[in-house]
Motif scaffolding. Structure first.
Motif, PDB file in Angstrom:
ATOM      1  N   ALA A 168     -15.409 -40.284  26.760  1.00  0.00           N
ATOM      2  CA  ALA A 168     -14.370 -39.702  25.904  1.00  0.00           C
ATOM      3  C   ALA A 168     -15.015 -38.871  24.795  1.00  0.00           C
ATOM      4  CB  ALA A 168     -13.491 -40.809  25.325  1.00  0.00           C
ATOM      5  N   ILE A 169     -16.111 -39.363  24.249  1.00  0.00           N
ATOM      6  CA  ILE A 169     -16.840 -38.609  23.224  1.00  0.00           C
ATOM      7  C   ILE A 169     -17.437 -37.342  23.835  1.00  0.00           C
ATOM      8  CG2 ILE A 169     -18.885 -38.621  21.727  1.00  0.00           C
ATOM      9  CD1 ILE A 169     -18.271 -41.700  21.357  1.00  0.00           C
ATOM     10  N   TYR A 170     -18.068 -37.482  24.990  1.00  0.00           N
ATOM     11  CA  TYR A 170     -18.705 -36.347  25.672  1.00  0.00           C
ATOM     12  C   TYR A 170     -17.716 -35.205  25.920  1.00  0.00           C
ATOM     13  CZ  TYR A 170     -21.236 -33.826  29.353  1.00  0.00           C
ATOM     14  OH  TYR A 170     -21.851 -32.862  30.104  1.00  0.00           O
ATOM     15  N   PHE A 171     -16.476 -35.559  26.276  1.00  0.00           N
ATOM     16  CA  PHE A 171     -15.459 -34.553  26.562  1.00  0.00           C
ATOM     17  C   PHE A 171     -14.649 -34.152  25.323  1.00  0.00           C
ATOM     18  CE2 PHE A 171     -16.304 -35.731  30.955  1.00  0.00           C
ATOM     19  CZ  PHE A 171     -16.328 -34.474  31.549  1.00  0.00           C
ATOM     20  N   GLY A 172     -15.039 -34.644  24.153  1.00  0.00           N
ATOM     21  CA  GLY A 172     -14.406 -34.214  22.914  1.00  0.00           C
ATOM     22  C   GLY A 172     -13.041 -34.820  22.646  1.00  0.00           C
ATOM     23  N   LEU A 173     -12.748 -35.977  23.263  1.00  0.00           N
ATOM     24  CA  LEU A 173     -11.448 -36.606  23.042  1.00  0.00           C
ATOM     25  C   LEU A 173     -11.385 -37.277  21.673  1.00  0.00           C
ATOM     26  CD1 LEU A 173     -10.857 -38.126  26.577  1.00  0.00           C
ATOM     27  CD2 LEU A 173     -10.207 -35.876  25.708  1.00  0.00           C
ATOM     28  N   PHE A 174     -12.524 -37.758  21.195  1.00  0.00           N
ATOM     29  CA  PHE A 174     -12.720 -38.201  19.817  1.00  0.00           C
ATOM     30  C   PHE A 174     -14.214 -38.130  19.555  1.00  0.00           C
ATOM     31  CE2 PHE A 174     -11.840 -42.118  22.354  1.00  0.00           C
ATOM     32  CZ  PHE A 174     -13.080 -42.725  22.324  1.00  0.00           C
ATOM     33  N   THR A 175     -14.613 -38.353  18.321  1.00  0.00           N
ATOM     34  CA  THR A 175     -16.034 -38.194  17.976  1.00  0.00           C
ATOM     35  C   THR A 175     -16.744 -39.543  17.938  1.00  0.00           C
ATOM     36  OG1 THR A 175     -15.741 -38.405  15.588  1.00  0.00           O
ATOM     37  CG2 THR A 175     -15.449 -36.185  16.545  1.00  0.00           C
ATOM     38  N   SER A 176     -18.052 -39.485  18.036  1.00  0.00           N
ATOM     39  CA  SER A 176     -18.831 -40.719  17.911  1.00  0.00           C
ATOM     40  C   SER A 176     -18.681 -41.281  16.501  1.00  0.00           C
ATOM     41  CB  SER A 176     -20.297 -40.484  18.265  1.00  0.00           C
ATOM     42  OG  SER A 176     -20.863 -39.502  17.442  1.00  0.00           O
ATOM     43  N   ALA A 177     -18.563 -40.421  15.498  1.00  0.00           N
ATOM     44  CA  ALA A 177     -18.369 -40.896  14.119  1.00  0.00           C
ATOM     45  C   ALA A 177     -17.068 -41.683  13.991  1.00  0.00           C
ATOM     46  CB  ALA A 177     -18.380 -39.718  13.147  1.00  0.00           C
ATOM     47  N   GLU A 178     -16.001 -41.215  14.644  1.00  0.00           N
ATOM     48  CA  GLU A 178     -14.727 -41.943  14.603  1.00  0.00           C
ATOM     49  C   GLU A 178     -14.860 -43.308  15.270  1.00  0.00           C
ATOM     50  OE1 GLU A 178     -11.315 -38.510  14.769  1.00  0.00           O
ATOM     51  OE2 GLU A 178     -12.570 -38.758  16.560  1.00  0.00           O
ATOM     52  N   LEU A 179     -15.560 -43.352  16.390  1.00  0.00           N
ATOM     53  CA  LEU A 179     -15.754 -44.622  17.089  1.00  0.00           C
ATOM     54  C   LEU A 179     -16.626 -45.571  16.261  1.00  0.00           C
ATOM     55  CD1 LEU A 179     -15.328 -46.422  19.539  1.00  0.00           C
ATOM     56  CD2 LEU A 179     -17.291 -45.289  20.621  1.00  0.00           C
ATOM     57  N   ILE A 180     -17.699 -45.058  15.714  1.00  0.00           N
ATOM     58  CA  ILE A 180     -18.585 -45.890  14.895  1.00  0.00           C
ATOM     59  C   ILE A 180     -17.831 -46.436  13.686  1.00  0.00           C
ATOM     60  CG2 ILE A 180     -20.638 -45.829  13.410  1.00  0.00           C
ATOM     61  CD1 ILE A 180     -21.811 -43.815  15.537  1.00  0.00           C
ATOM     62  N   ASP A 181     -16.998 -45.617  13.072  1.00  0.00           N
ATOM     63  CA  ASP A 181     -16.196 -46.070  11.931  1.00  0.00           C
ATOM     64  C   ASP A 181     -15.283 -47.224  12.340  1.00  0.00           C
ATOM     65  OD1 ASP A 181     -15.215 -45.789   9.180  1.00  0.00           O
ATOM     66  OD2 ASP A 181     -13.370 -45.084  10.150  1.00  0.00           O
ATOM     67  N   ALA A 182     -14.638 -47.112  13.490  1.00  0.00           N
ATOM     68  CA  ALA A 182     -13.754 -48.184  13.978  1.00  0.00           C
ATOM     69  C   ALA A 182     -14.553 -49.460  14.240  1.00  0.00           C
ATOM     70  CB  ALA A 182     -13.034 -47.731  15.245  1.00  0.00           C
ATOM     71  N   ILE A 183     -15.717 -49.320  14.827  1.00  0.00           N
ATOM     72  CA  ILE A 183     -16.556 -50.484  15.132  1.00  0.00           C
ATOM     73  C   ILE A 183     -17.059 -51.144  13.838  1.00  0.00           C
ATOM     74  CG2 ILE A 183     -18.781 -51.169  16.115  1.00  0.00           C
ATOM     75  CD1 ILE A 183     -18.212 -48.964  18.254  1.00  0.00           C
ATOM     76  N   ASN A 184     -17.448 -50.335  12.885  1.00  0.00           N
ATOM     77  CA  ASN A 184     -17.953 -50.879  11.628  1.00  0.00           C
ATOM     78  C   ASN A 184     -16.870 -51.599  10.824  1.00  0.00           C
ATOM     79  OD1 ASN A 184     -20.564 -50.065  12.112  1.00  0.00           O
ATOM     80  ND2 ASN A 184     -20.370 -48.166  10.959  1.00  0.00           N
ATOM     81  N   ASP A 185     -15.617 -51.281  11.103  1.00  0.00           N
ATOM     82  CA  ASP A 185     -14.494 -51.910  10.401  1.00  0.00           C
ATOM     83  C   ASP A 185     -13.945 -53.120  11.165  1.00  0.00           C
ATOM     84  OD1 ASP A 185     -12.620 -52.106   8.286  1.00  0.00           O
ATOM     85  OD2 ASP A 185     -11.111 -51.088   9.508  1.00  0.00           O
ATOM     86  N   ARG A 186     -14.692 -53.606  12.152  1.00  0.00           N
ATOM     87  CA  ARG A 186     -14.202 -54.703  12.978  1.00  0.00           C
ATOM     88  C   ARG A 186     -14.260 -56.044  12.249  1.00  0.00           C
ATOM     89  NH1 ARG A 186     -19.446 -54.130  14.433  1.00  0.00           N
ATOM     90  NH2 ARG A 186     -20.647 -55.984  14.986  1.00  0.00           N
ATOM     91  N   HIS A 187     -13.497 -56.974  12.779  1.00  0.00           N
ATOM     92  CA  HIS A 187     -13.526 -58.356  12.293  1.00  0.00           C
ATOM     93  C   HIS A 187     -14.933 -58.905  12.531  1.00  0.00           C
ATOM     94  CE1 HIS A 187     -12.676 -62.666  12.214  1.00  0.00           C
ATOM     95  NE2 HIS A 187     -11.602 -62.350  11.500  1.00  0.00           N
ATOM     96  N   PRO A 188     -15.460 -59.727  11.646  1.00  0.00           N
ATOM     97  CA  PRO A 188     -16.846 -60.206  11.801  1.00  0.00           C
ATOM     98  C   PRO A 188     -17.091 -61.049  13.057  1.00  0.00           C
ATOM     99  CG  PRO A 188     -15.816 -61.161   9.834  1.00  0.00           C
ATOM    100  CD  PRO A 188     -14.861 -60.170  10.392  1.00  0.00           C
ATOM    101  N   ASP A 189     -16.043 -61.594  13.655  1.00  0.00           N
ATOM    102  CA  ASP A 189     -16.219 -62.407  14.867  1.00  0.00           C
ATOM    103  C   ASP A 189     -15.952 -61.642  16.157  1.00  0.00           C
ATOM    104  OD1 ASP A 189     -16.833 -64.639  13.299  1.00  0.00           O
ATOM    105  OD2 ASP A 189     -14.717 -65.179  13.111  1.00  0.00           O
ATOM    106  N   THR A 190     -15.733 -60.339  16.079  1.00  0.00           N
ATOM    107  CA  THR A 190     -15.400 -59.546  17.263  1.00  0.00           C
ATOM    108  C   THR A 190     -16.636 -58.841  17.807  1.00  0.00           C
ATOM    109  OG1 THR A 190     -13.144 -59.203  16.480  1.00  0.00           O
ATOM    110  CG2 THR A 190     -13.932 -57.706  18.183  1.00  0.00           C
ATOM    111  N   GLU A 191     -17.069 -59.272  18.967  1.00  0.00           N
ATOM    112  CA  GLU A 191     -18.178 -58.642  19.696  1.00  0.00           C
ATOM    113  C   GLU A 191     -17.627 -57.392  20.381  1.00  0.00           C
ATOM    114  OE1 GLU A 191     -22.328 -59.719  20.897  1.00  0.00           O
ATOM    115  OE2 GLU A 191     -20.938 -60.696  19.545  1.00  0.00           O
ATOM    116  N   VAL A 192     -18.438 -56.344  20.500  1.00  0.00           N
ATOM    117  CA  VAL A 192     -17.986 -55.079  21.090  1.00  0.00           C
ATOM    118  C   VAL A 192     -18.950 -54.649  22.177  1.00  0.00           C
ATOM    119  CG1 VAL A 192     -17.460 -52.642  20.649  1.00  0.00           C
ATOM    120  CG2 VAL A 192     -16.945 -54.355  18.903  1.00  0.00           C
ATOM    121  N   VAL A 193     -18.387 -54.172  23.292  1.00  0.00           N
ATOM    122  CA  VAL A 193     -19.174 -53.554  24.357  1.00  0.00           C
ATOM    123  C   VAL A 193     -18.638 -52.143  24.577  1.00  0.00           C
ATOM    124  CG1 VAL A 193     -19.834 -53.600  26.796  1.00  0.00           C
ATOM    125  CG2 VAL A 193     -19.650 -55.740  25.519  1.00  0.00           C
ATOM    126  N   ILE A 194     -19.526 -51.173  24.580  1.00  0.00           N
ATOM    127  CA  ILE A 194     -19.183 -49.778  24.844  1.00  0.00           C
ATOM    128  C   ILE A 194     -19.893 -49.381  26.131  1.00  0.00           C
ATOM    129  CG2 ILE A 194     -19.327 -47.410  23.974  1.00  0.00           C
ATOM    130  CD1 ILE A 194     -19.797 -48.782  21.164  1.00  0.00           C
TER     131      ILE A 194
END
Length: 170
Positions: free
Chosen positions: A106-132
């Protein structure tokens, strides 16, 4: 403490590895959310999960796979709405594991930016593991991840013209 996993590279198995981790998480009593970007079609593993595993929620934020065409305004809109929904899901702590399947595409095709995704991940609940998952991970996404696996294709039978087979590739 939770971590961010990134499964990238040109090799097969990124989504499969993420689904395996989802099953492990469910076995340990965690709830799982799988967000699929770009993929509009329903693959075999997702069809099974939707029918049989109530502690895994799946949602597709794409109309169809557009790898061989330019994304439409609808593709961009679906991905943007998906990222906003995922942002809320990451933040609320309801899920112990959140998988963002094909987010790098999605980032590669310009659907959203890596900065937007990183911001969402950084704002996650402390107990939420993430896989991309997905090919073409950006350097800033690689830097933001705690675990990076680069799956490399050594040999694949699709080069001989073998189409995706139900139950194996789809």
């Amino acid at each position: 403490m939770s971590y961010v996993h990134l499964y990238t590279g040109n090799g097969k198995g990124k989504t499969t590895a993420a689904i395996g981790l989802a099953l492990r998480a469910v076995g340990a009593g965690r709830r799982v959310y799988i967000a699929q970007f770009v993929k509009g079609q329903r693959y075999g593993e997702i069809a099974y999960i939707d029918r049989r595993i109530p502690t895994i929620t799946t949602h597709r934020y794409g109309s169809e796979c557009f790898i061989e065409r330019k994304p439409t305004p609808d593709d961009i809109s679906r991905a943007a709405e998906g990222l906003e929904e995922v942002r809320r899901i990451l933040h609320n702590g309801r899920y112990g594991l959140v998988i963002l399947d094909e987010a790098t595409i999605a980032i590669y095709f310009g659907l959203f930016t890596s900065a937007e995704l990183i911001d969402a991940i950084n704002d996650r609940h402390p107990d939420t593991e993430v896989v991309i998952t997905g090919r073409y991970a950006t350097p800033d996404l690689i830097a933001a991840a705690d675990l990076v696996t680069d799956m490399q294709e050594v040999k694949h039978y699709y080069t001989l013209g073998v189409e995706a087979r139900p139950g194996i590739e789809c």
